[in-house]
Motif scaffolding. Structure first.
Motif, PDB file in Angstrom:
ATOM      1  N   LYS A  78       0.827  -1.197   0.000  1.00 14.31           N
ATOM      2  CA  LYS A  78       0.000   0.000   0.000  1.00 14.31           C
ATOM      3  C   LYS A  78       0.866   1.254   0.000  1.00 14.31           C
ATOM      4  CE  LYS A  78      -3.824   2.193   2.530  1.00 14.31           C
ATOM      5  NZ  LYS A  78      -4.721   2.083   3.724  1.00 14.31           N
TER       6      LYS A  78
ATOM      7  N   THR B 132       1.902   5.008   0.759  1.00 12.74           N
ATOM      8  CA  THR B 132       1.728   5.858   1.937  1.00 12.74           C
ATOM      9  C   THR B 132       1.827   7.320   1.514  1.00 12.74           C
ATOM     10  OG1 THR B 132       4.052   6.104   2.519  1.00 12.74           O
ATOM     11  CG2 THR B 132       2.957   4.070   3.230  1.00 12.74           C
ATOM     12  N   ASP B 133       1.638   8.189   2.461  1.00 18.09           N
ATOM     13  CA  ASP B 133       1.790   9.623   2.196  1.00 18.09           C
ATOM     14  C   ASP B 133       3.132  10.149   2.693  1.00 18.09           C
ATOM     15  OD1 ASP B 133      -0.761   9.832   1.069  1.00 18.09           O
ATOM     16  OD2 ASP B 133      -1.700  10.090   3.035  1.00 18.09           O
ATOM     17  N   GLU B 134       4.033   9.246   3.079  1.00 21.54           N
ATOM     18  CA  GLU B 134       5.315   9.677   3.636  1.00 21.54           C
ATOM     19  C   GLU B 134       6.223  10.238   2.549  1.00 21.54           C
ATOM     20  OE1 GLU B 134       7.331   6.887   6.050  1.00 21.54           O
ATOM     21  OE2 GLU B 134       5.625   6.494   7.364  1.00 21.54           O
TER      22      GLU B 134
ATOM     23  N   LYS C  75      12.000   7.247   4.842  1.00 21.73           N
ATOM     24  CA  LYS C  75      10.548   7.297   4.727  1.00 21.73           C
ATOM     25  C   LYS C  75      10.064   6.149   3.844  1.00 21.73           C
ATOM     26  CE  LYS C  75       9.935  11.128   7.091  1.00 21.73           C
ATOM     27  NZ  LYS C  75       9.185  11.150   8.378  1.00 21.73           N
ATOM     28  N   THR C  76       8.920   5.595   4.240  1.00 21.62           N
ATOM     29  CA  THR C  76       8.338   4.493   3.490  1.00 21.62           C
ATOM     30  C   THR C  76       7.367   5.046   2.454  1.00 21.62           C
ATOM     31  OG1 THR C  76       8.537   2.997   5.376  1.00 21.62           O
ATOM     32  CG2 THR C  76       6.970   2.381   3.646  1.00 21.62           C
TER      33      THR C  76
ATOM     34  N   GLN D  46       4.418   0.453   1.599  1.00 22.18           N
ATOM     35  CA  GLN D  46       4.578  -0.393   2.778  1.00 22.18           C
ATOM     36  C   GLN D  46       4.437  -1.857   2.380  1.00 22.18           C
ATOM     37  OE1 GLN D  46       5.163   0.636   6.179  1.00 22.18           O
ATOM     38  NE2 GLN D  46       5.606  -1.554   6.314  1.00 22.18           N
TER      39      GLN D  46
ATOM     40  N   SER E  29       8.725  -3.429   0.382  1.00 24.09           N
ATOM     41  CA  SER E  29       8.614  -1.990   0.612  1.00 24.09           C
ATOM     42  C   SER E  29       9.427  -1.193  -0.405  1.00 24.09           C
ATOM     43  CB  SER E  29       9.116  -1.633   2.016  1.00 24.09           C
ATOM     44  OG  SER E  29       8.330  -2.225   3.020  1.00 24.09           O
TER      45      SER E  29
END
Length: 312
Positions: free
Chosen positions: A176, A178-180, A213-214, A217, A276
């Motif tokens: 998924k 992420t917003d990182e 930062k991921t 994920q 990841s």
């Protein structure tokens, strides 16, 4: 970059440093225990073997023998086989055991590919899961041009018990999004098996500390500091958008022992779930410091986007 077998520091000197598939390396056909090399192996698969050496000088020709063929899935080129192994120095004197994963209770993983000596590439493909392989590795595995400059190693004798096979690595990060993100750095994910786009052209000041930062994920097992990682990556220099390396452009994932790369990767990629995609900003003291590298100025902050595809 490849992981040294943990059983003994001397192991990779034969397995990897001199393992370029030399045409000078001779291979004998599979034979029963105590075949052409004269080395005899006793004991059951699944327990530490007992090895008896012939009298006289050690063998100077590499060979393999199938001790037990096994009854499970066959091993093929490209597999990463999980093995219990025991290794000896065949010096014609003490012929001492150098290590065994039966003692450490930690099986090893070996990639059956062109980086292994030819004798092992062939030998592994003659057995199945549950099988036992005897391999004699002499200095004929060393390419002729290296023999003049490389000190001769003692002949090594390995007994491999094949436990299983690692699943193949992923082709791309899965999971998924992420917003990182890292302020000043942009990662575009095109989807599918296409490489992400990393942009590091920014007026933002580079972080003084390591930042990880991921981006995607993953859901696989977390990587460990002593493992070999299989990754795709692109590396650029903070602020300039200058690319200095990319496995995606080479069309082949990189494979390396995590403990043998720059500290920023060691600290940033340990504990990352397989599957990841991460972006790392690595300050100079965790990268190449004041030493200029090819394509990388001294005191550069490095930025990588990395897909963690596998670990063993």
């Amino acid at each position: 970059m490849r992981r040294a077998l943990a059983v003994l520091a001397a192991v990779p000197l034969i397995l990897f440093a001199a393992a370029c598939g030399s045409e000078n390396g001779a291979t004998t056909a599979a034979a029963p225990s105590g075949g052409s090399s004269g080395v005899k192996v006793a004991g059951n698969v699944g327990a530490k073997p007992t090895v008896t050496f012939p009298s006289g000088k050690p063998a100077t020709t590499s060979s393999y023998e199938v001790i037990q063929p096994g009854g499970g899935t066959g091993v093929k080129t490209g597999d990463r086989v999980i093995v219990n192994l025991t290794v000896y120095n065949w010096d014609g004197q003490g012929n001492a055991v150098q290590g065994s994963s039966y003692d450490t209770k930690a099986p090893e993983t070996i990639a059956v590919n062109e980086q292994l000596p030819q004798v092992l590439q062939e030998g592994f493909t003659k057995i199945k899961h549950g099988g036992r392989l005897l391999a004699v590795l002499a200095n004929d595995t060393v390419p002729a041009e290296q023999q003049a400059t490389t000190p001769a190693e003692p002949t090594k004798v390995f007994v491999f018990d094949v436990v299983g096979t690692q699943p193949p690595p992923l082709k791309v990060a899965t999971g998924k999004a992420t917003d990182e993100s890292i302020e000043g750095v942009k990662v575009d994910n095109p989807g599918g098996e296409k490489a992400p786009t990393l942009t590091t052209k920014t007026d933002e000041k580079a972080p003084k500390d390591l930042v990880v930062k991921t981006v995607i994920q993953g859901t696989g097992k977390k990587t460990e500091a002593d493992q070999t990682l299989i990754v795709h990556y692109t590396g650029k220099i903070w602020g300039t958008d200058k690319q200095f390396d990319s496995s995606w452009e080479r069309g082949q994932p990189a494979e390396f022992p995590l403990a043998q790369v720059i500290q920023g990767w060691q600290k940033g990629l340990a504990g990352v779930p397989i599957g990841s995609r991460v972006v790392l900003s690595i300050p100079p003291d965790l990268g190449y410091g004041s030493q200029e590298q090819q394509g990388i100025p001294a005191n550069s902050t490095l930025v990588f986007v990395v897909d963690v595809l596998g670990a063993y």
